[in-house]
Scaffold this active site. Structure first.
Site, mmCIF file in Angstrom:
data_model
loop_
_atom_site.group_PDB
_atom_site.id
_atom_site.type_symbol
_atom_site.label_atom_id
_atom_site.label_comp_id
_atom_site.label_asym_id
_atom_site.label_seq_id
_atom_site.Cartn_x
_atom_site.Cartn_y
_atom_site.Cartn_z
ATOM 1 N N SER A 97 0.834 -1.201 0.000
ATOM 2 C CA SER A 97 0.000 0.000 0.000
ATOM 3 C C SER A 97 0.869 1.251 0.000
ATOM 4 O O SER A 97 1.725 1.415 -0.868
ATOM 5 C CB SER A 97 -0.966 -0.051 1.188
ATOM 6 O OG SER A 97 -1.989 0.894 1.039
ATOM 7 N N ASP A 111 -5.780 -3.358 -2.548
ATOM 8 C CA ASP A 111 -4.701 -3.024 -1.613
ATOM 9 C C ASP A 111 -3.889 -4.227 -1.125
ATOM 10 O O ASP A 111 -4.432 -5.256 -0.756
ATOM 11 C CB ASP A 111 -5.321 -2.329 -0.399
ATOM 12 C CG ASP A 111 -4.325 -1.548 0.405
ATOM 13 O OD1 ASP A 111 -3.541 -2.170 1.147
ATOM 14 O OD2 ASP A 111 -4.312 -0.301 0.300
#
Length: 318
Positions: free
Chosen positions: A49, A185
């Site tokens: 991320s 993510d």
């Protein structure tokens, strides 16, 4: 392939600024010890991320302070304010419905394109590992700069895929290994990618016989302390849990990996992490007040005697 010294970077949205400031502290400690900077001191970089953005930035030669400045300067483009969000959601109402992601991702994409340009994953200056998750095949995707099938992938797209936090940003469509993917993510796989990096080192570096041969620096972005009371946890349904559950899952996996890494690596494992005060833990709070508070927390943590001792010990091991 040399992978004995590992740098791993957690997710955390705007709190990637904290990670960058702590890396700047690592840089200072290495300089005092007469060692080269962060990039030259590690053999493998791993990120999830926002940590993927920092890891990729390091991998193309950007120093931690410059990456911290990127978060300061570009935060409003990545996370637009209320007016921008409402305008964007109004435009997406008929295509994505009332439960559309909070942000359309266009600002994030624009920033990533500016930072990484035409750079590909294979052009990383050090071996690089980035996590994501494909919702079509329901499998983790671990991007590797040293994997032939991933070498030509645009670095900005890899970062976009890894930072598509559910409820915050839309999934990113991407062709990977000849298949169309819908990528979200990396925190869904491992918000703390340390265990992935350790596994890769054990598999790829013939000079590493066990995890205790490794030196691992795992950099957090601040640990949430905001409680969810019993009444809420018992009574919340899908609507109330939608955003909090993402935070809970990311935090849980982060702490689990920290526990595993401590026991696998032993004295060669170093973790930079600090508890966040309630109100500093949102992934997307880019207000001047919050950013200033995050910076103050990060700098205070670096000044602690325990942190300085930890950084000195790390520098001596690298």
């Amino acid at each position: 392939m040399k992978m004995r010294r590992i740098l791993s970077l957690d997710g955390g949205g705007i709190r990637g600024l904290v990670s960058c400031l702590w890396l700047a502290g690592v840089d200072d400690a290495l300089t005092r010890a007469g060692k080269p900077g962060v990039l030259k001191s590690f053999d493998l970089l791993a990120g999830s991320s926002t940590g993927a953005i920092v890891a990729c930035g390091l991998a193309i030669g950007l120093p931690p302070q410059q990456l911290a400045e990127l978060y300061r300067e570009q935060r409003h483009e990545i996370f637009p304010g209320m007016a921008g969000r409402l305008w964007s959601r109004a435009g997406r109402l008929f295509t994505q419905g009332v439960s559309a992601p909070r942000y359309d991702g266009k600002g994030l994409e624009s920033v990533l394109r500016k930072v990484f340009g035409a750079a590909t994953l294979g052009q990383a200056k050090k071996p690089l590992l980035v996590t994501s998750y494909d919702t079509i095949s329901r499998t983790p995707i671990v991007f590797k700069s040293f994997k032939a099938e991933h070498a030509d992938l645009p670095m900005w797209e890899v970062c976009r895929a890894s930072s598509a936090a559910p409820t915050y940003f839309p999934a990113h469509p991407m062709m990977v290994e000849g298949r169309g993917r819908a990528l979200i993510d990396g925190g869904v796989v491992a918000n703390n990618p340390t265990a992935c990096a350790i596994a890769e080192a054990l598999r790829k570096d013939a000079r590493v016989d066990s995890a205790q041969d490794l030196v691992v620096l795992s950099v957090g972005s601040g640990e949430r302390s905001r409680p969810i009371d019993l009444k809420s946890a018992q009574e919340w349904g899908a609507l109330e849990w939608a955003i909090p559950i993402i935070d809970v899952l990311f935090d849980g996996s982060t702490d689990a990996v920290d526990y595993i890494a401590q026991h696998l690596v032993g004295d060669g494992y170093f973790r930079l992490q600090a508890e966040l005060l309630t109100g500093l833990d949102d992934l997307d709070d880019v207000s001047a007040t919050n950013v200033a508070a995050l910076e103050a927390m990060a700098k205070d943590y670096l000044l602690h005697a325990n942190t300085q001792a930890k950084l000195g010990s790390l520098a001596s091991r690298l």
